[in-house]
Design an enzyme around this catalytic site. Sequence first.
Site, PDB file in Angstrom:
ATOM      1  N   SER A  31       5.561  12.170  -8.108  1.00  0.00           N
ATOM      2  CA  SER A  31       5.046  10.878  -8.743  1.00  0.00           C
ATOM      3  C   SER A  31       3.407  11.027  -9.059  1.00  0.00           C
ATOM      4  O   SER A  31       3.033  10.443 -10.026  1.00  0.00           O
ATOM      5  CB  SER A  31       4.949   9.768  -7.638  1.00  0.00           C
ATOM      6  OG  SER A  31       6.553   9.562  -7.037  1.00  0.00           O
ATOM      7  N   GLY A 115       0.126   1.307  -0.927  1.00  0.00           N
ATOM      8  CA  GLY A 115       1.051   1.837  -0.176  1.00  0.00           C
ATOM      9  C   GLY A 115       2.558   0.855  -0.216  1.00  0.00           C
ATOM     10  O   GLY A 115       3.497   1.130  -0.453  1.00  0.00           O
ATOM     11  N   ASN A 177       7.761   6.468 -15.248  1.00  0.00           N
ATOM     12  CA  ASN A 177       8.591   7.784 -15.350  1.00  0.00           C
ATOM     13  C   ASN A 177      10.030   7.749 -14.806  1.00  0.00           C
ATOM     14  O   ASN A 177      10.637   8.617 -14.886  1.00  0.00           O
ATOM     15  CB  ASN A 177       7.684   8.486 -14.152  1.00  0.00           C
ATOM     16  CG  ASN A 177       7.616   7.872 -12.679  1.00  0.00           C
ATOM     17  OD1 ASN A 177       8.954   7.472 -12.372  1.00  0.00           O
ATOM     18  ND2 ASN A 177       6.921   8.195 -11.868  1.00  0.00           N
ATOM     19  N   GLU A 356       1.557 -18.048  -2.657  1.00  0.00           N
ATOM     20  CA  GLU A 356       0.659 -17.424  -1.518  1.00  0.00           C
ATOM     21  C   GLU A 356       0.431 -16.106  -1.409  1.00  0.00           C
ATOM     22  O   GLU A 356      -0.645 -15.548  -1.070  1.00  0.00           O
ATOM     23  CB  GLU A 356       1.493 -17.991  -0.423  1.00  0.00           C
ATOM     24  CG  GLU A 356       1.603 -19.369  -0.207  1.00  0.00           C
ATOM     25  CD  GLU A 356       2.961 -20.027  -0.979  1.00  0.00           C
ATOM     26  OE1 GLU A 356       2.764 -21.301  -0.941  1.00  0.00           O
ATOM     27  OE2 GLU A 356       3.546 -19.361  -1.763  1.00  0.00           O
ATOM     28  N   GLN A 417       8.694 -27.440   6.548  1.00  0.00           N
ATOM     29  CA  GLN A 417       7.460 -27.757   6.013  1.00  0.00           C
ATOM     30  C   GLN A 417       6.539 -27.475   7.344  1.00  0.00           C
ATOM     31  O   GLN A 417       5.331 -27.354   7.389  1.00  0.00           O
ATOM     32  CB  GLN A 417       6.885 -29.097   5.639  1.00  0.00           C
ATOM     33  CG  GLN A 417       7.962 -29.727   4.616  1.00  0.00           C
ATOM     34  CD  GLN A 417       7.566 -28.877   3.183  1.00  0.00           C
ATOM     35  OE1 GLN A 417       6.482 -28.958   2.738  1.00  0.00           O
ATOM     36  NE2 GLN A 417       8.573 -28.104   2.775  1.00  0.00           N
TER      37      GLN A 417
END
Length: 615
Positions: A31, A115, A177, A356, A417
């Site tokens: 990677s 990460g 990739n 959020e 809620q």
Amino acid sequence: MNTSELVELAQQLRVDSVRASAAAGSGHPTSSMSAADLTAVLLANHLRYDFDRPAHPGNDRFVLSKGHASPLLYAAYKAAGAIEDGELLTFRKLGSRLEGHPTPRQVPWVETATGSLGQGLPIGVGIALAGKRLDRVGYRVWVLCGDSELAEGSVWEAAEHAAYEHLDNLTAIVDVNRLGQRGPTRHGHDLDAYARRFQAFGWHTVEVDGHDVDAVDRAYAEAKSTAGQPTVILARTLKGKGVAAVQDREGLHGKPLPEPDEAVAELGGERDIRIHVHEPPAARVLHAVRAGHLEMPRWEKGEKVATRNAYGEALAALGTGRGDVVALDGEVGDSTRAEFFAKEHPERYFECYIAEQQMVAAAVGLAARGWLPYAATFAAFLTRAHDFVRMASVSGAGINLVGSHAGVAIGQDGPSQMGLEDLAMMRAVHGSTVLYPCDANQTARLVAAMAGLEGVRYLRTSRGESPVVYGPDEEFPVGGSKVLRASDRDRLTVVAAGVTVHEALAAADALDRDGIQVRVVDLYSVKPVDRSTLRRAAEDTGCLLTVEDHREEGGIGDAVLDAFLDGRPVPRLVRLAVRRMPGSASPDQQLHTAGIDAASIAAAGKLLVEEAVVR
């Protein structure tokens, strides 16, 4: 650097990624290898950064969203002269600051922990917002993403927010990739598929061959010259580029190369190229932190005020006293009362809409640039941003989160809620502080106290009005509690916080009329918890009854239990909490149905005292 020099630098980054992973026996070299050319061109020709002064206000900011490619990041640090080769080879070893996924805790050039995929771009938006609206310095924010993480919804929250805010100081670089962890990604090498999506959100897009350093160089220049909108560079690359045994092959994600010495030889051997990264321009950022006395709002005993109102007024006052305070809200500012701050300090208010994850990420990005963020929404809705809260803790970010409309006490809106898990969620975050005030003066004091704390801080507020029980000059140290009722004849201690404090006081009055003396403790600091007061109450009364507008698991009851886990005898502990799934009803009906109102507390108290007498 010219073309041949950039190619050589990219090969060095590949070689060092292979070597670091081989030394560790783990890591993600393939990677890293796919993005080596992208990183080399950025580092050598476009990034403006003083590694000796990572806090320089003019520094560009780089976020490695694909944090598993950390070998590439550390190889770049070596090329820039920030670390030596010996340290590079400590990668992933005990005691090394070069962790498997980068964090800023020990590495000063890392902006934020990454990460958990899908977080780098949202946090980059927060950093870019700071640069454009607050710092007003011309630094750029570069975010290197992987193509796999573009499946995360948080990426598209960030994409829309960046375009809406016209963040032309933000560039996303996507390393396309084609291969994810278990096989091909959703769109493979179809750059146009990604381009259409970003264009739909209002981004300028550039498609390039990610291994053509001249094309990448031109793409970065185009990004820097684009005004009025963020730019995404979509780069077609090959995972494991340069080593035939692993290039564009499946099944090698997260593994060191099987023959690292042969791979290094195939890449042209070790190199020791050192580059001088472009220095940032002279810049100065002044956060207007006002000196002098902080004038917080005050309320008289007996007034009825919702703690959410007190939060809004206190935050506006704190913003007047401190120019580094910023506020964010998830498009419910009229409910959380963050709108009070928006009216007083519109230039430091950030509307994040119903996103959020982006709201918390923006708070982390703003905190990374030295601002003091307070981010608010309904307590129930913070749960969907929990991974961002968790990663904020990994980063050591100093952010203040506020959850309003907590518990069944909100009434008729129903369970969707109601924040009923938020205390447990926030208590579980490493190094967090969890506060739950019961009245307006307590709320204001705690809002101000949060500004001086570290890590993730959480304040729980309530929708309905409640009587003010404390004077405006009362102190509420974090880690403390308040004993509201006590005598030498107490036979039971009721421990409550927030709305249940008022129910506990009413229950104590009722029990007193029946000749039963009850101690009442207001546990406004749920974490850290006041161990000494709880232990004293247990010794004096023999039994603790906790009552909370929250699920039984992980809330106030568990916080109280934590005070007795040091080996001493655990006292009798009974918990009243929300055990059923609520429906729609009035606040009073909700509290009664859940068994946490004054009548329920009094009934439980009588049973406990009677059982104690029988025994």
